[in-house]
Enzyme design. Structure first.
Site, PDB file in Angstrom:
ATOM      1  N   GLY A  47       0.827  -1.211   0.000  1.00 13.78           N
ATOM      2  CA  GLY A  47       0.000   0.000   0.000  1.00 13.78           C
ATOM      3  C   GLY A  47       0.861   1.261   0.000  1.00 13.78           C
ATOM      4  O   GLY A  47       0.527   2.258  -0.649  1.00 13.78           O
ATOM      5  N   ASP A  48       1.969   1.214   0.719  1.00 11.75           N
ATOM      6  CA  ASP A  48       2.869   2.377   0.782  1.00 11.75           C
ATOM      7  C   ASP A  48       3.533   2.591  -0.578  1.00 11.75           C
ATOM      8  O   ASP A  48       3.661   3.732  -1.057  1.00 11.75           O
ATOM      9  CB  ASP A  48       3.954   2.161   1.846  1.00 11.75           C
ATOM     10  CG  ASP A  48       3.361   1.697   3.165  1.00 11.75           C
ATOM     11  OD1 ASP A  48       2.231   2.102   3.469  1.00 11.75           O
ATOM     12  OD2 ASP A  48       4.019   0.912   3.858  1.00 11.75           O
TER      13      ASP A  48
HETATM   14  N1  LIG Z   1      -1.447 -10.352  -4.097  1.00 12.04           N
HETATM   15  C1  LIG Z   1      -1.223  -9.291  -4.882  1.00 12.04           C
HETATM   16  N2  LIG Z   1      -1.077  -9.453  -6.227  1.00 12.04           N
HETATM   17  C2  LIG Z   1      -0.861  -8.401  -7.040  1.00 12.04           C
HETATM   18  N3  LIG Z   1      -0.811  -7.117  -6.597  1.00 12.04           N
HETATM   19  C3  LIG Z   1      -0.957  -6.896  -5.270  1.00 12.04           C
HETATM   20  C4  LIG Z   1      -1.159  -7.959  -4.335  1.00 12.04           C
HETATM   21  N4  LIG Z   1      -1.269  -7.428  -3.092  1.00 12.04           N
HETATM   22  C5  LIG Z   1      -1.140  -6.091  -3.260  1.00 12.04           C
HETATM   23  N5  LIG Z   1      -0.959  -5.762  -4.547  1.00 12.04           N
HETATM   24  C6  LIG Z   1      -0.824  -4.423  -5.138  1.00 12.04           C
HETATM   25  O1  LIG Z   1      -0.550  -3.464  -4.132  1.00 12.04           O
HETATM   26  C7  LIG Z   1      -1.655  -2.546  -3.990  1.00 12.04           C
HETATM   27  C8  LIG Z   1      -1.872  -2.231  -2.525  1.00 12.04           C
HETATM   28  O2  LIG Z   1      -2.136  -3.437  -1.838  1.00 12.04           O
HETATM   29  P1  LIG Z   1      -3.090  -3.556  -0.551  1.00 12.04           P
HETATM   30  O3  LIG Z   1      -4.492  -3.312  -0.943  1.00 12.04           O
HETATM   31  O4  LIG Z   1      -2.757  -4.882   0.074  1.00 12.04           O
HETATM   32  O5  LIG Z   1      -2.598  -2.322   0.330  1.00 12.04           O
HETATM   33  P2  LIG Z   1      -2.526  -2.189   1.912  1.00 12.04           P
HETATM   34  O6  LIG Z   1      -3.560  -3.049   2.557  1.00 12.04           O
HETATM   35  O7  LIG Z   1      -2.517  -0.752   2.214  1.00 12.04           O
HETATM   36  O8  LIG Z   1      -1.069  -2.820   2.149  1.00 12.04           O
HETATM   37  P3  LIG Z   1      -0.032  -2.680   3.364  1.00 12.04           P
HETATM   38  O9  LIG Z   1      -0.778  -2.163   4.572  1.00 12.04           O
HETATM   39  O10 LIG Z   1       0.490  -4.072   3.545  1.00 12.04           O
HETATM   40  O11 LIG Z   1       1.021  -1.757   2.878  1.00 12.04           O
HETATM   41  C9  LIG Z   1      -2.843  -3.248  -4.666  1.00 12.04           C
HETATM   42  O12 LIG Z   1      -3.816  -2.322  -5.126  1.00 12.04           O
HETATM   43  C10 LIG Z   1      -2.149  -4.009  -5.802  1.00 12.04           C
HETATM   44  O13 LIG Z   1      -1.849  -3.149  -6.886  1.00 12.04           O
HETATM   45  O1  LIG Z   2       1.305   0.006  12.936  1.00 11.37           O
HETATM   46  P1  LIG Z   2       1.103   0.808  11.660  1.00 11.37           P
HETATM   47  O2  LIG Z   2       1.734   2.171  11.755  1.00 11.37           O
HETATM   48  O3  LIG Z   2      -0.316   0.848  11.211  1.00 11.37           O
HETATM   49  O4  LIG Z   2       1.844   0.020  10.487  1.00 11.37           O
HETATM   50  C1  LIG Z   2       3.236  -0.173  10.543  1.00 11.37           C
HETATM   51  C2  LIG Z   2       3.656  -1.128   9.438  1.00 11.37           C
HETATM   52  O5  LIG Z   2       3.032  -2.415   9.551  1.00 11.37           O
HETATM   53  O6  LIG Z   2       3.281  -0.574   8.194  1.00 11.37           O
HETATM   54  C3  LIG Z   2       4.282  -0.800   7.210  1.00 11.37           C
HETATM   55  C4  LIG Z   2       3.684  -1.497   6.026  1.00 11.37           C
HETATM   56  O7  LIG Z   2       2.649  -0.742   5.468  1.00 11.37           O
HETATM   57  C5  LIG Z   2       5.372  -1.596   7.899  1.00 11.37           C
HETATM   58  O8  LIG Z   2       6.644  -1.210   7.434  1.00 11.37           O
HETATM   59  C6  LIG Z   2       5.174  -1.295   9.371  1.00 11.37           C
HETATM   60  O9  LIG Z   2       5.665  -2.290  10.230  1.00 11.37           O
END
Ligand SMILES: Nc1ncnc2c1ncn2[C@@H]1O[C@H](COP(=O)(O)OP(=O)(O)OP(=O)(O)O)[C@@H](O)[C@H]1O
Ligand SMILES: O=P(O)(O)OC[C@@]1(O)O[C@H](CO)[C@@H](O)[C@@H]1O
Length: 301
Positions: A250-251
């Protein structure tokens, strides 16, 4: 200049296991310590994509020093406030049959440290972008992102907010340029399960009515949905690949979006860059390189 704020940074301790057995001794097959925290990840990916930004936030103790050193070693610009008490947290990311995470609560941020962050932010100029990402640390109220944006109101600073619950809700009235909830965060905010495409679109419109100028709903392997400032809807699926570590996807998506926006000023292209960077992160063991992102960009229409 883009500034990211990570109020609660971390060292991410990523441990690989064949199989996680709860209540037994588990031995890791591999492990790695990576700089972590959402805003720091955004700055790292922006740096790799050739977009300069500065990571702001709070660090403390030996883990805070290790975090600063690791970022400096990658040439990443930081301007952290050093806490007088407490340690930057260590978050555990377990890669076994499934991904599991243990995120610590982090050190207490006292009023003095918070005022120091506010003073840093008052130095931002018209046209700067401020990315507020991740959880609030202990000692900081749950409307802290709203408060930071209130401080900057009328100064021409564009805000991006990637947070959940009240942290996000309280920021909406300051009309952030972009918010990026994932499906679960949007469901929690709306208090309902968003089981189909129409419900997700309704959720995006709901956030827009509450003040967000554009809304990027990330849907992990199902890609993402962008509702832009003019009310245009853009839906993109995720490219296919082998998922190695989806922490930080997501980041990376936020960083990719901002890099694409800086290059093109076009929502659809920024969205394309966001998907490429997010998926490149999911397919990498750590955060993606510029080459990883470019390879996926080339695949996307
Ligand atoms: N299994 C996957 N296959 C392909 N693309 C993915 C996958 N997981 C994540 N992505 C890509 O990354 C983007 C962000 O993922 P996600 O929706 O999991 O964000 P998030 O929940 O904010 O993630 P995180 O908190 O782990 O950083 C998705 O919109 C997609 O483009
Ligand atoms: O506890 P928070 O601040 O919600 O999330 C922190 C965290 O899970 O977010 C990043 C991935 O998005 C990791 O690098 C980190 O450990």
């Amino acid at each position: 200049m883009i500034y990211t704020v990570t109020c609660n940074p971390a060292l991410d301790y990523v441990v690989a296991l064949d199989c996680l057995r709860v209540g037994a001794l588990n031995r890791a097959s591999a492990s790695e310590v990576q700089p972590g925290g959402k805003g720091i990840n955004v700055t790292t990916v922006l740096h790799r994509l050739g977009v300069e930004s500065t990571a702001l936030g709070f660090v403390g103790g030996f883990t805070g020093r290790a975090l600063e050193e690791a970022l400096a070693g990658q040439g990443i610009r930081t301007d952290f406030i050093v806490l007088t008490h407490g340690l930057t947290r260590i978050n555990i990311k377990i890669k076994a049959e499934k991904e599991s995470e243990i995120n610590d609560s982090g050190p207490v941020v006292d009023e003095g440290a918070w005022s120091a962050l506010e003073a840093r932010l008052l130095g931002l100029k018209r046209g700067d972008v401020l990315v507020l990402s991740g959880s609030a640390p202990s000692g900081v109220p749950s409307d802290c992102y709203g408060r930071l944006l209130a401080l900057l109101a009328g100064r021409g600073v564009e805000a991006v907010v990637d947070a959940s619950g009240p942290l996000l809700l309280e920021a909406l009235r300051y009309r952030p340029f972009l918010v990026k909830p994932n499906r679960q965060e949007l469901e929690e905010l709306m208090g309902e399960t968003l089981s189909d495409e129409a419900a997700l679109v309704r959720g995006a419109y709901w956030l827009r009515e509450k003040g967000a100028r554009s809304v990027l709903v990330s849907l992990a392997g199902e890609g993402s949905l962008l509702l832009d400032e003019a009310g245009g809807l853009h839906r993109r699926g995720a490219p296919r690949g082998t998922v190695r570590n989806s922490v930080g996807a997501g980041d990376a998506m936020v960083a990719g979006f901002l890099a694409g926006w800086q290059r093109t000023g076009d929502y659809d292209q920024a969205h394309r860059w966001g998907v490429a960077a997010g998926s490149a992160a999911a397919f990498s063991t750590g955060l993606p390189s510029a080459r990883d992102v470019a390879a996926l960009l080339a695949e996307l229409p």
